[in-house]
Design a protein around this motif. Structure first.
Motif, mmCIF file in Angstrom:
data_model
loop_
_atom_site.group_PDB
_atom_site.id
_atom_site.type_symbol
_atom_site.label_atom_id
_atom_site.label_comp_id
_atom_site.label_asym_id
_atom_site.label_seq_id
_atom_site.Cartn_x
_atom_site.Cartn_y
_atom_site.Cartn_z
ATOM 1 N N ARG A 197 60.774 55.537 63.419
ATOM 2 C CA ARG A 197 59.318 55.336 63.478
ATOM 3 C C ARG A 197 58.751 55.943 64.767
ATOM 4 O O ARG A 197 57.708 56.591 64.762
ATOM 5 C CB ARG A 197 58.967 53.848 63.393
ATOM 6 C CG ARG A 197 59.029 53.276 61.993
ATOM 7 C CD ARG A 197 58.364 51.899 61.897
ATOM 8 N NE ARG A 197 58.892 50.929 62.857
ATOM 9 C CZ ARG A 197 59.986 50.176 62.653
ATOM 10 N NH1 ARG A 197 60.660 50.284 61.523
ATOM 11 N NH2 ARG A 197 60.377 49.318 63.588
ATOM 12 N N TYR A 198 59.450 55.739 65.881
ATOM 13 C CA TYR A 198 59.003 56.300 67.161
ATOM 14 C C TYR A 198 58.978 57.837 67.095
ATOM 15 O O TYR A 198 57.999 58.463 67.504
ATOM 16 C CB TYR A 198 59.900 55.833 68.307
ATOM 17 C CG TYR A 198 59.545 56.498 69.615
ATOM 18 C CD1 TYR A 198 58.445 56.074 70.355
ATOM 19 C CD2 TYR A 198 60.295 57.573 70.095
ATOM 20 C CE1 TYR A 198 58.104 56.696 71.545
ATOM 21 C CE2 TYR A 198 59.957 58.197 71.284
ATOM 22 C CZ TYR A 198 58.869 57.760 71.996
ATOM 23 O OH TYR A 198 58.517 58.380 73.160
ATOM 24 N N LEU A 199 60.042 58.424 66.582
ATOM 25 C CA LEU A 199 60.087 59.887 66.465
ATOM 26 C C LEU A 199 58.935 60.399 65.602
ATOM 27 O O LEU A 199 58.275 61.381 65.949
ATOM 28 C CB LEU A 199 61.436 60.335 65.900
ATOM 29 C CG LEU A 199 62.659 60.111 66.793
ATOM 30 C CD1 LEU A 199 63.934 60.457 66.043
ATOM 31 C CD2 LEU A 199 62.547 60.904 68.088
ATOM 32 N N SER A 224 56.085 59.019 65.149
ATOM 33 C CA SER A 224 54.825 58.864 65.886
ATOM 34 C C SER A 224 54.608 60.004 66.889
ATOM 35 O O SER A 224 53.489 60.270 67.296
ATOM 36 C CB SER A 224 54.785 57.508 66.613
ATOM 37 O OG SER A 224 55.584 57.537 67.781
ATOM 38 N N LYS A 225 55.678 60.666 67.270
ATOM 39 C CA LYS A 225 55.609 61.804 68.199
ATOM 40 C C LYS A 225 55.672 63.135 67.455
ATOM 41 O O LYS A 225 55.881 64.183 68.051
ATOM 42 C CB LYS A 225 56.753 61.736 69.224
ATOM 43 C CG LYS A 225 56.758 60.484 70.064
ATOM 44 C CD LYS A 225 55.506 60.409 70.914
ATOM 45 C CE LYS A 225 55.521 59.192 71.807
ATOM 46 N NZ LYS A 225 54.253 58.996 72.487
ATOM 47 N N ASP A 226 55.513 63.063 66.133
ATOM 48 C CA ASP A 226 55.539 64.252 65.272
ATOM 49 C C ASP A 226 56.887 64.982 65.341
ATOM 50 O O ASP A 226 56.958 66.204 65.311
ATOM 51 C CB ASP A 226 54.396 65.211 65.614
ATOM 52 C CG ASP A 226 54.109 66.183 64.477
ATOM 53 O OD1 ASP A 226 54.342 65.835 63.306
ATOM 54 O OD2 ASP A 226 53.682 67.324 64.772
ATOM 55 N N ILE A 227 57.947 64.199 65.463
ATOM 56 C CA ILE A 227 59.309 64.748 65.451
ATOM 57 C C ILE A 227 59.912 64.469 64.089
ATOM 58 O O ILE A 227 59.974 63.312 63.663
ATOM 59 C CB ILE A 227 60.172 64.143 66.577
ATOM 60 C CG1 ILE A 227 59.583 64.504 67.942
ATOM 61 C CG2 ILE A 227 61.621 64.606 66.453
ATOM 62 C CD1 ILE A 227 60.230 63.781 69.107
ATOM 63 N N HIS A 228 60.296 65.526 63.410
ATOM 64 C CA HIS A 228 60.871 65.413 62.068
ATOM 65 C C HIS A 228 62.396 65.418 62.179
ATOM 66 O O HIS A 228 63.002 66.469 62.384
ATOM 67 C CB HIS A 228 60.389 66.560 61.180
ATOM 68 C CG HIS A 228 58.915 66.526 60.965
ATOM 69 N ND1 HIS A 228 58.351 65.909 59.886
ATOM 70 C CD2 HIS A 228 57.890 66.995 61.722
ATOM 71 C CE1 HIS A 228 57.035 66.008 59.960
ATOM 72 N NE2 HIS A 228 56.731 66.670 61.069
ATOM 73 N N SER A 229 62.964 64.265 62.048
ATOM 74 C CA SER A 229 64.409 64.115 62.171
ATOM 75 C C SER A 229 65.060 64.328 60.813
ATOM 76 O O SER A 229 64.561 63.843 59.795
ATOM 77 C CB SER A 229 64.702 62.707 62.699
ATOM 78 O OG SER A 229 66.038 62.568 63.028
#
Length: 154
Positions: A115-117, A119-124
């Motif tokens: 969820r944190y990633l 929110s930072k627009d990081i696509h894991s």
């Protein structure tokens, strides 16, 4: 994880490309045949197997590399995969970061991180990016999905 790679002086016929071993007396949990995957992965008339031996800080490896090689050869023979006389080369390689390690309650930690990633627009994506046990095709498809998502956002 320790990878014990075995090259054979002849073609052997493993039961499958990948297979798992559920026996506490056998040090490896997974076996893969690179030469079955592609003819380019071994010289003509030869073959290979790679044995995955898992260990961690909590469950240290109980063998030296030489002992591990011997234990793999004994187990390989016991399982009827091949004879040690067929072995041309054997190698042990340790991989520091190999598999996702699951523990009780890890899902809540994983979900919080994902969820944190997001929110930072990081696509894991992928096995490690999703912190999940994904098969190779699932890992690939998670990358495809992430790329599609990025394309749609742009």
């Amino acid at each position: 994880m320790a990878l014990v790679s075995v090259g054979f002086r002849r073609e052997i016929e493993p039961p499958a490309l990948w297979f798992y071993v559920y026996d506490e007396d056998i040090p490896f949990a997974c076996v893969h045949s690179p030469s079955m995957k592609s003819a380019w992965n071994a010289p003509k008339g030869k073959s290979s197997l790679q044995f995955e031996v898992y260990y961690s800080k909590e469950m240290p490896l109980a063998y030296s590399d030489d002992e591990l090689q011997e234990k793999v050869l004994q187990s390989m023979e016991h399982m009827g995969l091949a004879s040690r006389e067929d072995v041309e080369v054997i190698d042990v390689h340790h991989v520091k970061y190999a598999n996702v390690i699951f523990y009780q309650g890890m899902e809540q930690h994983r979900d919080r991180i994902l969820r944190y990633l997001a929110s930072k627009d990081i696509h894991s994506c992928g096995r490690f990016g999703k912190w999940d046990y994904l098969w190779s095709n699932q890992s690939f498809l998670s990358g495809v999905d992430a790329a599609k998502q990025l394309g749609e956002e742009r």
